[in-house]
Scaffold this motif. Sequence first.
Motif, mmCIF file in Angstrom:
data_model
loop_
_atom_site.group_PDB
_atom_site.id
_atom_site.type_symbol
_atom_site.label_atom_id
_atom_site.label_comp_id
_atom_site.label_asym_id
_atom_site.label_seq_id
_atom_site.Cartn_x
_atom_site.Cartn_y
_atom_site.Cartn_z
ATOM 1 N N ALA A 47 0.850 -1.234 0.023
ATOM 2 C CA ALA A 47 -0.072 0.121 -0.019
ATOM 3 C C ALA A 47 1.007 1.232 0.011
ATOM 4 O O ALA A 47 0.632 2.195 -0.581
ATOM 5 N N GLU A 48 1.862 1.105 0.569
ATOM 6 C CA GLU A 48 2.893 2.417 0.891
ATOM 7 C C GLU A 48 3.590 2.664 -0.531
ATOM 8 O O GLU A 48 3.707 3.878 -1.027
ATOM 9 N N LEU A 49 3.984 1.615 -1.108
ATOM 10 C CA LEU A 49 4.437 1.815 -2.544
ATOM 11 C C LEU A 49 3.568 2.359 -3.631
ATOM 12 O O LEU A 49 3.866 3.098 -4.354
ATOM 13 N N ALA A 50 2.255 1.909 -3.590
ATOM 14 C CA ALA A 50 1.137 2.256 -4.359
ATOM 15 C C ALA A 50 0.657 3.992 -4.023
ATOM 16 O O ALA A 50 0.778 4.458 -5.139
ATOM 17 N N ARG A 51 0.994 4.324 -2.808
ATOM 18 C CA ARG A 51 0.775 5.688 -2.513
ATOM 19 C C ARG A 51 1.888 6.561 -3.026
ATOM 20 O O ARG A 51 1.876 7.552 -3.772
ATOM 21 N N TRP A 52 2.921 6.070 -3.032
ATOM 22 C CA TRP A 52 4.346 6.628 -3.651
ATOM 23 C C TRP A 52 4.050 6.804 -5.348
ATOM 24 O O TRP A 52 4.224 7.890 -6.008
ATOM 25 N N ARG A 53 3.727 5.682 -5.895
ATOM 26 C CA ARG A 53 3.604 5.685 -7.292
ATOM 27 C C ARG A 53 2.551 6.497 -7.884
ATOM 28 O O ARG A 53 2.264 7.093 -9.023
ATOM 29 N N ALA A 54 1.339 6.819 -6.758
ATOM 30 C CA ALA A 54 0.425 7.621 -7.267
ATOM 31 C C ALA A 54 0.640 9.127 -7.009
ATOM 32 O O ALA A 54 -0.270 9.961 -7.523
ATOM 33 N N LEU A 55 1.673 9.442 -6.718
ATOM 34 C CA LEU A 55 2.126 11.028 -6.529
ATOM 35 C C LEU A 55 2.437 11.723 -7.694
ATOM 36 O O LEU A 55 2.188 12.879 -8.042
ATOM 37 N N GLY A 56 2.630 10.766 -8.813
ATOM 38 C CA GLY A 56 2.633 11.263 -10.152
ATOM 39 C C GLY A 56 4.121 11.995 -10.397
ATOM 40 O O GLY A 56 4.313 13.116 -10.804
ATOM 41 N N LEU A 57 5.397 11.661 -9.828
ATOM 42 C CA LEU A 57 6.548 12.037 -9.638
ATOM 43 C C LEU A 57 7.221 11.784 -10.940
ATOM 44 O O LEU A 57 6.896 10.720 -11.626
ATOM 45 N N PRO A 58 8.074 12.483 -11.322
ATOM 46 C CA PRO A 58 9.014 12.266 -12.581
ATOM 47 C C PRO A 58 9.473 11.012 -12.507
ATOM 48 O O PRO A 58 10.056 10.678 -11.506
#
Length: 272
Positions: free
Chosen positions: A244-255
């Motif tokens: 879940a934490e990794l999914a939250r990171w990927r959902a941030l839309g970072l470069p």
Amino acid sequence: LLNSEYFLPMIIDFHTHAFEDSLAAKAIPFLENEGDIKAFTDGRASGLLASMDRAGIDRSVVCPIATKPSHFDGIRRWAREVRATQPRLEMLLSIHPDDPDALVHADETAVEGFKGVKLHPYYQRFTIDDERMFPLYERLAARGLFAVFHTGFDMAYPFDRVADPVRVRRIIDTFPTLKFVATHLGGWRDWEESRKYLIGQPIFIETSYCLHEMPAAEARAMILAHPADRILFGTDSPWSDQAAELARWRALGLPEDFLAAALGGNAARLLG
């Protein structure tokens, strides 16, 4: 550093916890009760590895906490065992501030090839910028060891300001060569102070147990405002679910290049 199966950057969780099998069955219920929180693994190294497999995480940094000076030797013995059998787990040691052999133990940590230590002002009962800690900080810096500090408040304790961003800033200004890793985006539930005193400074900051507690836009802005080579992905497993934490990171839309560095590249460099 690549994940050989998918040819993607290696994913490294820089903040996890695990216990010896004989301790986990007691430690996890106790800590769940102390913090009024539910664990996502059984607290064993095997449970952490299973969680990593589910999440697609390649390596995890395990952060033990010596709550008594006498705990150093037991933590070191277990860390040696895990390191010899589970190369996906990067074991840290922990030195208690009241340990009369603290400086010797810092030397031994480096000589044995461990990369760093975990320090927790609440569980180890010290204030992060107390001058009695300075000799240890100096020795860690001299030995090239990094130190993962709990920063901000802690849910299991009264919100005393023993590890707040102002105190952290004093340490990084006083010991510029110390590889200081501030957990929880620089200060758990003290993020306004972190923005003011730490974000943008030459300090490693990891993000565990934060993204579910603040608006995604706020977390994204803080992360992007920090040096791209100083952000680390962390979960605080077993207190957060790694997937879940990794999914939250990927959902941030970072470069993509920023994301690759934060999820593993920066950690790989810090781990050598």
